[in-house]
Scaffold this motif. Structure first.
Motif, PDB file in Angstrom:
ATOM      1  N   PHE A  23       0.828  -1.197   0.000  1.00  0.00           N
ATOM      2  CA  PHE A  23       0.000   0.000   0.000  1.00  0.00           C
ATOM      3  C   PHE A  23       0.871   1.258   0.000  1.00  0.00           C
ATOM      4  CE2 PHE A  23      -2.465   3.313   2.174  1.00  0.00           C
ATOM      5  CZ  PHE A  23      -3.537   3.376   1.325  1.00  0.00           C
ATOM      6  N   VAL A  24       1.870   1.300   0.859  1.00  0.00           N
ATOM      7  CA  VAL A  24       2.772   2.462   0.908  1.00  0.00           C
ATOM      8  C   VAL A  24       3.530   2.605  -0.415  1.00  0.00           C
ATOM      9  CG1 VAL A  24       4.819   3.394   2.051  1.00  0.00           C
ATOM     10  CG2 VAL A  24       2.956   2.463   3.409  1.00  0.00           C
ATOM     11  N   ALA A  25       3.986   1.495  -0.977  1.00  0.00           N
ATOM     12  CA  ALA A  25       4.694   1.545  -2.256  1.00  0.00           C
ATOM     13  C   ALA A  25       3.771   2.040  -3.372  1.00  0.00           C
ATOM     14  CB  ALA A  25       5.254   0.176  -2.600  1.00  0.00           C
ATOM     15  N   ALA A  26       2.510   1.616  -3.344  1.00  0.00           N
ATOM     16  CA  ALA A  26       1.565   2.070  -4.368  1.00  0.00           C
ATOM     17  C   ALA A  26       1.295   3.564  -4.240  1.00  0.00           C
ATOM     18  CB  ALA A  26       0.260   1.285  -4.260  1.00  0.00           C
ATOM     19  N   VAL A  27       1.167   4.049  -3.019  1.00  0.00           N
ATOM     20  CA  VAL A  27       0.946   5.485  -2.815  1.00  0.00           C
ATOM     21  C   VAL A  27       2.151   6.275  -3.299  1.00  0.00           C
ATOM     22  CG1 VAL A  27       0.717   7.265  -1.037  1.00  0.00           C
ATOM     23  CG2 VAL A  27      -0.719   5.236  -0.946  1.00  0.00           C
ATOM     24  N   ILE A  28       3.346   5.824  -2.936  1.00  0.00           N
ATOM     25  CA  ILE A  28       4.560   6.526  -3.363  1.00  0.00           C
ATOM     26  C   ILE A  28       4.724   6.451  -4.876  1.00  0.00           C
ATOM     27  CG2 ILE A  28       7.083   6.451  -3.266  1.00  0.00           C
ATOM     28  CD1 ILE A  28       6.772   5.663  -0.301  1.00  0.00           C
ATOM     29  N   ALA A  29       4.518   5.268  -5.451  1.00  0.00           N
ATOM     30  CA  ALA A  29       4.669   5.119  -6.899  1.00  0.00           C
ATOM     31  C   ALA A  29       3.663   5.990  -7.644  1.00  0.00           C
ATOM     32  CB  ALA A  29       4.504   3.655  -7.301  1.00  0.00           C
ATOM     33  N   HIS A  30       2.437   6.059  -7.151  1.00  0.00           N
ATOM     34  CA  HIS A  30       1.437   6.875  -7.833  1.00  0.00           C
ATOM     35  C   HIS A  30       1.722   8.351  -7.666  1.00  0.00           C
ATOM     36  CE1 HIS A  30      -2.327   9.167  -8.124  1.00  0.00           C
ATOM     37  NE2 HIS A  30      -2.483   8.430  -9.205  1.00  0.00           N
ATOM     38  N   ASP A  31       1.889   8.791  -6.423  1.00  0.00           N
ATOM     39  CA  ASP A  31       1.987  10.231  -6.155  1.00  0.00           C
ATOM     40  C   ASP A  31       3.305  10.836  -6.611  1.00  0.00           C
ATOM     41  OD1 ASP A  31      -0.491  10.001  -5.104  1.00  0.00           O
ATOM     42  OD2 ASP A  31       0.104  10.264  -3.014  1.00  0.00           O
ATOM     43  N   LEU A  32       4.384  10.095  -6.545  1.00  0.00           N
ATOM     44  CA  LEU A  32       5.686  10.661  -6.887  1.00  0.00           C
ATOM     45  C   LEU A  32       6.154  10.330  -8.298  1.00  0.00           C
ATOM     46  CD1 LEU A  32       7.625  10.132  -3.543  1.00  0.00           C
ATOM     47  CD2 LEU A  32       6.464  12.179  -4.362  1.00  0.00           C
ATOM     48  N   VAL A  33       5.615   9.265  -8.892  1.00  0.00           N
ATOM     49  CA  VAL A  33       6.093   8.869 -10.223  1.00  0.00           C
ATOM     50  C   VAL A  33       4.987   8.985 -11.269  1.00  0.00           C
ATOM     51  CG1 VAL A  33       7.111   6.994 -11.568  1.00  0.00           C
ATOM     52  CG2 VAL A  33       7.809   7.329  -9.200  1.00  0.00           C
ATOM     53  N   LEU A  34       3.898   8.242 -11.071  1.00  0.00           N
ATOM     54  CA  LEU A  34       2.871   8.170 -12.109  1.00  0.00           C
ATOM     55  C   LEU A  34       2.082   9.458 -12.277  1.00  0.00           C
ATOM     56  CD1 LEU A  34       1.521   4.565 -11.547  1.00  0.00           C
ATOM     57  CD2 LEU A  34       3.066   5.378 -13.318  1.00  0.00           C
ATOM     58  N   PHE A  35       1.668  10.080 -11.181  1.00  0.00           N
ATOM     59  CA  PHE A  35       0.869  11.295 -11.308  1.00  0.00           C
ATOM     60  C   PHE A  35       1.618  12.396 -12.055  1.00  0.00           C
ATOM     61  CE2 PHE A  35      -0.659  15.428  -9.836  1.00  0.00           C
ATOM     62  CZ  PHE A  35      -1.962  15.343 -10.291  1.00  0.00           C
ATOM     63  N   PRO A  36       2.884  12.685 -11.731  1.00  0.00           N
ATOM     64  CA  PRO A  36       3.578  13.696 -12.532  1.00  0.00           C
ATOM     65  C   PRO A  36       3.706  13.308 -13.998  1.00  0.00           C
ATOM     66  CG  PRO A  36       4.750  13.339 -10.483  1.00  0.00           C
ATOM     67  CD  PRO A  36       3.677  12.289 -10.556  1.00  0.00           C
ATOM     68  N   LEU A  37       3.864  12.007 -14.281  1.00  0.00           N
ATOM     69  CA  LEU A  37       3.995  11.587 -15.679  1.00  0.00           C
ATOM     70  C   LEU A  37       2.694  11.785 -16.451  1.00  0.00           C
ATOM     71  CD1 LEU A  37       6.164   8.353 -15.470  1.00  0.00           C
ATOM     72  CD2 LEU A  37       6.796  10.578 -16.400  1.00  0.00           C
ATOM     73  N   TYR A  38       1.564  11.343 -15.899  1.00  0.00           N
ATOM     74  CA  TYR A  38       0.346  11.525 -16.683  1.00  0.00           C
ATOM     75  C   TYR A  38      -0.184  12.941 -16.604  1.00  0.00           C
ATOM     76  CZ  TYR A  38      -2.441   9.838 -12.587  1.00  0.00           C
ATOM     77  OH  TYR A  38      -3.008   9.624 -11.364  1.00  0.00           O
TER      78      TYR A  38
END
Length: 184
Positions: free
Chosen positions: A55-70
């Motif tokens: 869960f923590v990894a998914a939050v970090i991956a989404h908020d710090l990596v995926l969200f800025p990309l999309y």
């Protein structure tokens, strides 16, 4: 009553119903954790397979990596030449949602079927179904191509319909009424 709601909205920055719904969600999550127990969320044998870690990894991956990309991809689509004409939006049919919708569908399918696409659990899947996972990638690519193709067809249809509706009618020569030439 309205003054107190306005004060809450100014202090909190959103509708008080938003705050109430957040409190209810946190209370529900607290209830779930108390029922299933915190030990259930942590795998003592292999720590990286714990629900909390994922869960923590998914939050970090989404908020710090995926969200800025999309967000960057969406920003580049809105800044594309078709989106603006000078300082004002270009008239006509904007293609933005004809790219967003199939991209969202493709991304969600990738997220749901990623373990099958990367053939994770190959032996378990083979033992359970008698089939291989080799077709998952091909089918995901096919569905993605179909979604983008249908979106492109709908966009082309919409553009052609908007051009036929907005096309100015050619000016017709005004014919004099019968007998008007004789009066001169």
């Amino acid at each position: 009553m309205r003054k107190s709601l306005g004060a809450v909205r100014r202090f909190y920055g959103a509708n008080p119903l938003h705050l109430l719904s957040l409190i209810a969600c946190f209370a529900f999550i607290g209830y779930l954790v108390s029922v299933i127990g915190p030990a259930t969320l942590w795998n003592h044998d292999v720590w990286w397979q714990s629900i909390v870690v994922w869960f923590v990894a998914a939050v970090i991956a989404h908020d710090l990596v995926l969200f800025p990309l999309y967000a960057l991809a969406d920003r580049s689509l809105t800044a594309w030449p078709w989106a603006r004409h000078g300082d004002r939006p270009r008239p006509g049919v904007p293609p933005l949602n004809y790219v967003r919708v199939p991209a969202l569908g493709s991304g969600l399918l990738l997220l749901v079927f990623l373990p099958g696409i990367i053939e994770q659990g190959r032996s378990t899947y083979l033992a359970a179904t008698g089939q291989t996972q080799a077709v998952f990638l091909d089918r995901w690519l096919l569905v993605t191509a179909v979604m983008f193709g249908l979106s492109a067809l709908l966009f082309a249809l919409r553009v052609s319909l908007s051009r036929t509706r907005s096309a100015p009618e050619p000016e017709r020569a005004v014919e004099p009424p019968p007998g008007a030439a004789e009066e001169r």
